[in-house]
Design an enzyme around this catalytic site. Structure first.
Site, short mmCIF file in Angstrom:
data_model
loop_
_atom_site.label_atom_id
_atom_site.label_comp_id
_atom_site.label_asym_id
_atom_site.label_seq_id
_atom_site.Cartn_x
_atom_site.Cartn_y
_atom_site.Cartn_z
N ASN A 234 0.92 -1.22 -0.01
CA ASN A 234 -0.11 0.23 0.16
C ASN A 234 0.90 1.29 0.22
OD1 ASN A 234 0.94 0.44 2.72
ND2 ASN A 234 -1.07 -0.55 3.67
N GLU A 237 3.52 1.41 2.95
CA GLU A 237 4.30 0.44 2.87
C GLU A 237 5.41 0.86 1.49
OE1 GLU A 237 1.48 -2.95 4.33
OE2 GLU A 237 1.89 -2.82 2.28
N ASP A 308 -7.54 -7.08 1.54
CA ASP A 308 -7.55 -8.53 1.38
C ASP A 308 -8.37 -8.89 0.46
OD1 ASP A 308 -6.24 -8.50 3.82
OD2 ASP A 308 -8.11 -8.78 5.00
#
Length: 522
Positions: A234, A237, A308
């Site tokens: 993301n 990150e 997810d």
């Protein structure tokens, strides 16, 4: 069954919704999720499995000992979270799923395992250990607002549980079409498990088929030796990978695109998909910025786990043979489904099909479109308008529309009516009726509105909508366009986008009619 970046192995050829060469499927249609589910790809999810709790109640007073609200609990719900939520999404989308991880024998572990089994997920590689604490994240809410989150997890992971998981993973990899690593940094994938997975997957190069490998990790760098096909960091990150702060909005997209080489080198991946929450996703390959998706966010404060869902749908689509760019669009659609649902939820095949079907009748008439545009303009958003036939959608179209979207906030696509296409292209066109063309174009995440016009030029709709930007392909110049005077009189500007010479609907139609195969992979 695992494809190369934009190709498909033998065995999935065909035509029509019941038998489709998925390697040529560039646009989303309502039958596509069912077709992908029918492939039943075998996918192993390895990682940090968790149990999410959603406790809700009413607040009518403060507690006596501190200025804190008292929540009178009325509902307690639980759902698989983390890697377990990814597995649940894969199962709901039709994959044959096995999950590998470590949980405790506590109440949370029993609840989590039971829910996975009820969803049809193989839990033979989900190891239970009496000294392990099952990770839980309990959100306490009132009136739709999360007030507090309680996290509980193991401080250390038992060594014998790690050894058992490593052995289990090595034996499970060879039977999979895809391996999805979900590493939240809880220690389950450290040391022996990491090394065993790298050895098991890395050894399957050359003549032995290697599964598709996708890494969704808080820090993808330790997984670089795995040489993953895809990693999905993301924004936060990605910023850590680059050791720099990322700006907001389109500047953030540009900043990410400016460091393709560094991200690929740091992750060891063949491609990087940076997820940007409300700004959608960006696909980075050695060729640069390859593709962009746009999210359709919701205001739901309690939605959780859209990331997810995204990586689950992406892995399913790629392992079943869908091209990478189309897989990204499908994954974005699945994420858009769950952000409109409260709690930790999944996107099923049926839900995704209904979502895509909703675009089938999305072409607005000019008056309704004008009302919608006025709302956006009042919010300070810039309107981009483009027009064309968009018959037999191909990668040149999607690249063009993605470029157009980046010129403003709201992208409107005006489609030539069927009669208009016949006047322009001849009696054999369009191949697809306007309702089908509208549904396919509207399903692209970069497109906000679709309308249809029947006039010789787009000048009338330009004068009605008064777009800030009017976009056309690079085979034109502003001087060639009959619409340019209308655009400028309305205070807008004409933007000429890249011309993709090797992409042509006419050429595609010619190949179809002459029974030729694809000229090149794209």
């Amino acid at each position: 069954m695992t494809p190369a970046p934009e190709s498909l192995p033998a065995g999935l050829e065909g035509a029509g919704p019941s038998a489709v060469d998925l390697s040529t499927q560039r646009a989303l249609a309502e039958w596509l999720p069912g077709r992908l589910a029918a492939e039943e790809p075998r996918i192993l999810v390895i990682g940090d499995v968790m149990l999410d709790g959603w406790w809700s109640g009413s607040i009518e007073r403060l507690c006596r000992e501190a200025p804190a609200p008292v929540v009178d609990l009325q509902e307690r719900e639980s759902a698989p979270g983390g890697a377990a939520n990814t597995a649940m999404n894969l199962a709901a989308l039709g994959a044959r799923v096995a999950v590998a991880g470590i949980i405790g024998t506590d109440d949370a572990g029993v609840d989590l395992r039971n829910q996975l089994v009820a969803a049809g997920i193989d839990v033979r590689h989900l190891h239970l250990h009496p000294d392990m604490v099952t990770t839980t994240k309990i959100r306490i809410s009132s009136g739709g607002q999360v007030m507090l989150r309680l996290d509980d997890s193991a401080k250390t992971v038992p060594a014998e549980a790690l050894a058992a998981l490593a052995a289990s993973v090595r034996s499970a990899v060879e039977r999979q079409d895809a391996v999805l690593v979900c590493d939240y940094g809880n220690g389950v994938l450290a040391g022996v498990v990491h090394d065993g997975l790298v050895e098991a997957v890395g050894a399957r190069d050359g003549e032995v088929r290697r599964p598709l490998v996708v890494v969704d990790s808080h820090d993808p760098r330790p997984w670089a030796p795995l040489r993953p096909d895809l990693v999905t960091p993301n924004a936060q990150e990605t910023a850590r990978l680059l050791d720099r702060r990322l700006p907001d909005g389109q500047d953030r997209v540009d900043a990410v695109g400016g460091h393709v080489g560094a991200l690929l080198e740091a992750t060891g991946a063949r491609a990087v998909v940076v997820t940007l929450d409300r700004d959608g996703t960006v696909l980075l390959t050695p060729d640069g910025v390859r593709h962009r998706t746009w999210a359709r966010p919701a205001a739901e404060k309690q939605a959780s786990g859209a990331g997810d869902t995204f990586v689950a749908a992406l892995t399913l689509a790629r392992s079943a043979g869908l091209p990478l760019t189309a897989s990204l669009d499908l994954a974005q659609s699945a994420a858009d489904v769950v952000v409109h649902q409260a709690g930790t939820s999944v996107c099923s095949t049926e839900q995704l099909s209904r979502y895509l079907k909703a675009f089938a009748d999305t072409a607005l008439d000019a008056d309704e479109l004008q009302r919608q545009i006025e709302v956006h303009r009042a919010q300070g958003q810039r309107i981009v308008l483009t027009n064309g036939c968009f018959d037999v959608l191909h990668s040149g179209h999607t690249r063009y529309l993605n470029q157009a979207k980046q010129l403003g906030d709201i992208l409107v696509v005006a489609l030539n009516s069927d009669a208009s296409v016949r006047r322009l292209k001849g009696a054999g066109r369009p191949i697809n009726a306007v309702a089908d063309r509208a549904a396919v174009v509207a399903a692209l995440s970069c497109v906000d509105y679709v309308t249809v016009f029947d006039t010789p030029t787009a000048e009338p709709i330009i004068r009605q909508l008064r777009p800030e930007v009017y976009a056309k392909g690079g085979d034109y110049t502003p001087e060639m366009l009959a619409e340019t005077p209308a655009v400028e009189e309305c205070g807008g500007r004409v933007a000429i986008l890249d011309y993709v010479a090797e992409r042509s609907t006419t050429a595609v139609v010619k190949r179809i009619r002459e029974g030729e195969g694809a000229a090149t992979a794209s």
